[in-house]
Design a protein around this motif. Structure first.
Motif, PDB file in Angstrom:
ATOM      1  N   THR A  33      41.009  14.990  -5.473  1.00 51.96           N
ATOM      2  CA  THR A  33      40.425  15.013  -6.820  1.00 51.96           C
ATOM      3  C   THR A  33      39.834  13.654  -7.179  1.00 51.96           C
ATOM      4  O   THR A  33      38.707  13.572  -7.681  1.00 51.96           O
ATOM      5  N   VAL A  34      40.584  12.604  -6.916  1.00 53.01           N
ATOM      6  CA  VAL A  34      40.086  11.249  -7.198  1.00 53.01           C
ATOM      7  C   VAL A  34      38.818  10.974  -6.396  1.00 53.01           C
ATOM      8  O   VAL A  34      37.833  10.447  -6.923  1.00 53.01           O
ATOM      9  N   ALA A  35      38.829  11.346  -5.118  1.00 51.41           N
ATOM     10  CA  ALA A  35      37.659  11.119  -4.268  1.00 51.41           C
ATOM     11  C   ALA A  35      36.433  11.849  -4.793  1.00 51.41           C
ATOM     12  O   ALA A  35      35.316  11.317  -4.745  1.00 51.41           O
ATOM     13  N   GLU A  45      32.654   7.973   2.160  1.00 47.91           N
ATOM     14  CA  GLU A  45      33.883   7.434   1.566  1.00 47.91           C
ATOM     15  C   GLU A  45      34.765   8.559   1.027  1.00 47.91           C
ATOM     16  O   GLU A  45      35.984   8.528   1.182  1.00 47.91           O
ATOM     17  N   ARG A  46      34.133   9.533   0.419  1.00 47.89           N
ATOM     18  CA  ARG A  46      34.898  10.696  -0.082  1.00 47.89           C
ATOM     19  C   ARG A  46      35.588  11.405   1.075  1.00 47.89           C
ATOM     20  O   ARG A  46      36.767  11.766   0.987  1.00 47.89           O
ATOM     21  N   LEU A  47      34.843  11.599   2.140  1.00 53.23           N
ATOM     22  CA  LEU A  47      35.405  12.266   3.306  1.00 53.23           C
ATOM     23  C   LEU A  47      36.567  11.460   3.888  1.00 53.23           C
ATOM     24  O   LEU A  47      37.597  12.034   4.257  1.00 53.23           O
ATOM     25  N   SER A  48      36.450  10.150   3.924  1.00 53.86           N
ATOM     26  CA  SER A  48      37.537   9.330   4.465  1.00 53.86           C
ATOM     27  C   SER A  48      38.781   9.427   3.579  1.00 53.86           C
ATOM     28  O   SER A  48      39.908   9.447   4.090  1.00 53.86           O
ATOM     29  N   ALA A  53      44.200  11.785   3.072  1.00 55.05           N
ATOM     30  CA  ALA A  53      45.150  12.654   2.364  1.00 55.05           C
ATOM     31  C   ALA A  53      45.646  13.767   3.282  1.00 55.05           C
ATOM     32  O   ALA A  53      46.841  14.091   3.297  1.00 55.05           O
ATOM     33  N   ALA A  54      44.745  14.343   4.069  1.00 55.71           N
ATOM     34  CA  ALA A  54      45.130  15.400   5.004  1.00 55.71           C
ATOM     35  C   ALA A  54      46.068  14.855   6.082  1.00 55.71           C
ATOM     36  O   ALA A  54      47.032  15.526   6.467  1.00 55.71           O
ATOM     37  N   LEU A  55      45.819  13.630   6.525  1.00 54.56           N
ATOM     38  CA  LEU A  55      46.693  12.998   7.515  1.00 54.56           C
ATOM     39  C   LEU A  55      48.092  12.781   6.936  1.00 54.56           C
ATOM     40  O   LEU A  55      49.101  13.078   7.576  1.00 54.56           O
ATOM     41  N   LEU A  56      48.170  12.285   5.705  1.00 56.50           N
ATOM     42  CA  LEU A  56      49.464  12.101   5.045  1.00 56.50           C
ATOM     43  C   LEU A  56      50.200  13.435   4.896  1.00 56.50           C
ATOM     44  O   LEU A  56      51.406  13.530   5.134  1.00 56.50           O
ATOM     45  N   PHE A  57      49.457  14.466   4.505  1.00 56.82           N
ATOM     46  CA  PHE A  57      50.055  15.793   4.386  1.00 56.82           C
ATOM     47  C   PHE A  57      50.575  16.266   5.747  1.00 56.82           C
ATOM     48  O   PHE A  57      51.666  16.826   5.845  1.00 56.82           O
TER      49      PHE A  57
END
Length: 155
Positions: A33-35, A45-48, A53-57
């Motif tokens: 959401t922030v991105a 940058e949004r994609l990164s 976030a997906a990596l953390l998940f």
């Protein structure tokens, strides 16, 4: 213990799993959401941000993976990055001592296997009950020679 559960039975730290998966989902939603809301970010940058976030998940998903499944033929131990199948006769002892972060299985090959699927972190009472149940299942399904020794090669 005469009230053994019906097999198959799965032991897993449900509260810990709920916390990890809930936190992972929240992190994914908030960072995504922030991105998307910050207009000064380029698409790259949004994609990164979203990939981070997906990596953390994904890491939290791996941490929520541990479980123990007991069935008629043995036990499957699923830890963070591995899975091991054990016959009942391979398990000599189920240990959960005060201060242990999780259950340990003493195995017939002389090694000890950590069982992250039963851990007293958030739900200590539940972990103790699960450890006792697994211990009772091991004792009920193990083959012992007269005198209390385990027969390593049931015949």
């Amino acid at each position: 213990m005469s009230d053994l559960p019906r097999l198959p039975v799965t032991f897993r730290p449900s509260r810990t799993r709920a916390v990890l998966l809930g936190a992972g989902a929240a992190i994914l939603v908030v960072i995504t959401t922030v991105a998307m809301l910050l207009e000064q970010f380029s698409p790259g940058e949004r994609l990164s941000f979203i990939l981070t976030a997906a990596l953390l998940f994904g890491v939290l998903l791996l941490l929520s993976r541990p479980k123990v499944v007991a069935d008629e033929t043995g036990v499957t131990v699923v830890n963070i990055a591995g899975r091991r199948r054990l016959d009942w006769a391979e398990i000599l002892r189920v240990n959960l001592r005060p201060g242990d972060p999780w259950v340990f299985l003493d195995l017939s090959d002389g090694t000890s296997l950590p069982v992250l699927g039963i851990q007293p972190g958030i739900a200590k009472r539940r972990a103790i009950e699960d450890a006792r149940t697994l211990r009772a299942l091991v004792e009920a399904r193990s083959v012992r020679e007269p005198g209390g020794r385990r027969d390593e090669h049931p015949g």
